[in-house]
Motif scaffolding. Structure first.
Motif, short mmCIF file in Angstrom:
data_model
loop_
_atom_site.label_atom_id
_atom_site.label_comp_id
_atom_site.label_asym_id
_atom_site.label_seq_id
_atom_site.Cartn_x
_atom_site.Cartn_y
_atom_site.Cartn_z
N GLY A 36 0.82 -1.19 0.00
CA GLY A 36 0.00 0.00 0.00
C GLY A 36 0.85 1.24 0.00
O GLY A 36 2.08 1.18 0.07
N SER A 37 0.19 2.36 -0.09
CA SER A 37 0.85 3.65 -0.05
C SER A 37 -0.11 4.66 0.58
O SER A 37 -1.30 4.66 0.26
CB SER A 37 1.22 4.09 -1.47
OG SER A 37 1.91 5.32 -1.43
N ILE A 38 0.40 5.45 1.48
CA ILE A 38 -0.42 6.47 2.14
C ILE A 38 0.50 7.63 2.50
O ILE A 38 1.65 7.43 2.89
CB ILE A 38 -1.13 5.89 3.38
CG1 ILE A 38 -2.14 6.88 3.93
CG2 ILE A 38 -0.16 5.42 4.43
CD1 ILE A 38 -3.07 6.30 4.97
N SER A 39 0.00 8.83 2.33
CA SER A 39 0.81 10.01 2.64
C SER A 39 0.82 10.26 4.16
O SER A 39 -0.10 9.85 4.88
CB SER A 39 0.26 11.24 1.92
OG SER A 39 -0.98 11.63 2.48
N ILE A 40 1.87 10.92 4.60
CA ILE A 40 1.98 11.29 6.00
C ILE A 40 0.81 12.20 6.38
O ILE A 40 0.21 12.05 7.45
CB ILE A 40 3.33 12.00 6.28
CG1 ILE A 40 4.51 11.03 6.03
CG2 ILE A 40 3.38 12.57 7.69
CD1 ILE A 40 4.58 9.84 6.94
N GLN A 41 0.45 13.11 5.47
CA GLN A 41 -0.67 14.02 5.73
C GLN A 41 -1.97 13.25 5.90
O GLN A 41 -2.79 13.56 6.76
CB GLN A 41 -0.81 15.05 4.60
CG GLN A 41 0.33 16.05 4.54
CD GLN A 41 1.63 15.47 3.99
OE1 GLN A 41 1.63 14.50 3.23
NE2 GLN A 41 2.75 16.04 4.39
N ARG A 42 -2.20 12.23 5.07
CA ARG A 42 -3.41 11.42 5.18
C ARG A 42 -3.44 10.67 6.52
O ARG A 42 -4.49 10.55 7.16
CB ARG A 42 -3.50 10.44 4.01
CG ARG A 42 -4.78 9.68 3.96
CD ARG A 42 -5.93 10.60 3.59
NE ARG A 42 -7.16 10.01 4.11
CZ ARG A 42 -8.22 10.71 4.48
NH1 ARG A 42 -8.22 12.01 4.39
NH2 ARG A 42 -9.27 10.12 4.94
N LEU A 43 -2.28 10.15 6.93
CA LEU A 43 -2.20 9.48 8.23
C LEU A 43 -2.54 10.46 9.36
O LEU A 43 -3.23 10.09 10.31
CB LEU A 43 -0.81 8.87 8.45
CG LEU A 43 -0.54 7.56 7.74
CD1 LEU A 43 0.95 7.21 7.84
CD2 LEU A 43 -1.39 6.44 8.31
N CYS A 44 -2.05 11.71 9.25
CA CYS A 44 -2.36 12.72 10.26
C CYS A 44 -3.86 12.93 10.37
O CYS A 44 -4.41 12.99 11.48
CB CYS A 44 -1.68 14.05 9.91
SG CYS A 44 0.10 14.05 10.10
N VAL A 45 -4.53 13.04 9.23
CA VAL A 45 -5.97 13.26 9.23
C VAL A 45 -6.72 12.05 9.77
O VAL A 45 -7.60 12.17 10.63
CB VAL A 45 -6.46 13.60 7.80
CG1 VAL A 45 -7.97 13.59 7.71
CG2 VAL A 45 -5.90 14.94 7.35
N GLU A 46 -6.37 10.84 9.29
CA GLU A 46 -7.07 9.64 9.71
C GLU A 46 -6.89 9.34 11.19
O GLU A 46 -7.80 8.86 11.85
CB GLU A 46 -6.59 8.42 8.90
CG GLU A 46 -7.11 8.40 7.48
CD GLU A 46 -6.71 7.13 6.73
OE1 GLU A 46 -6.13 6.20 7.34
OE2 GLU A 46 -6.99 7.07 5.52
#
Length: 86
Positions: A36-46
């Motif tokens: 998978g791939s996920i941005s650091i910003q997306r992790l912050c939001v989630e």
């Protein structure tokens, strides 16, 4: 998304915020490959956690063998190994 990978994470003992980050990473992995791939910003939001904390938890989880990072797009590109599972 893989709820199977997420279910493998729940029984593992680790601090709460770190587990939330791992659950988010696991949920974004493909079922068939564990990649998978996920941005650091997306992790912050989630996860509702700061950028600095996310980066620390991602680093710690990689060192502990839960996933292997590989070069990819921005953010975290990985393949789950779940070495820490019970």
């Amino acid at each position: 998304m893989s709820l199977l990978h997420e279910c493998l994470i729940w029984p593992i003992e680790m601090p709460g915020l770190k587990k939330i980050v791992m659950l988010s990473i696991a949920r974004n992995a493909k079922l068939s490959t564990g990649e998978g791939s996920i941005s650091i910003q997306r992790l912050c939001v989630e996860c509702g956690i700061s950028d600095t904390a996310i980066r620390k938890f991602v680093h710690d989880l990689e060192v502990e063998g839960f996933f292997v990072r590989y070069p990819g797009k921005r953010g975290v590109s990985y393949r789950l190994t779940l070495a820490g599972r019970p």
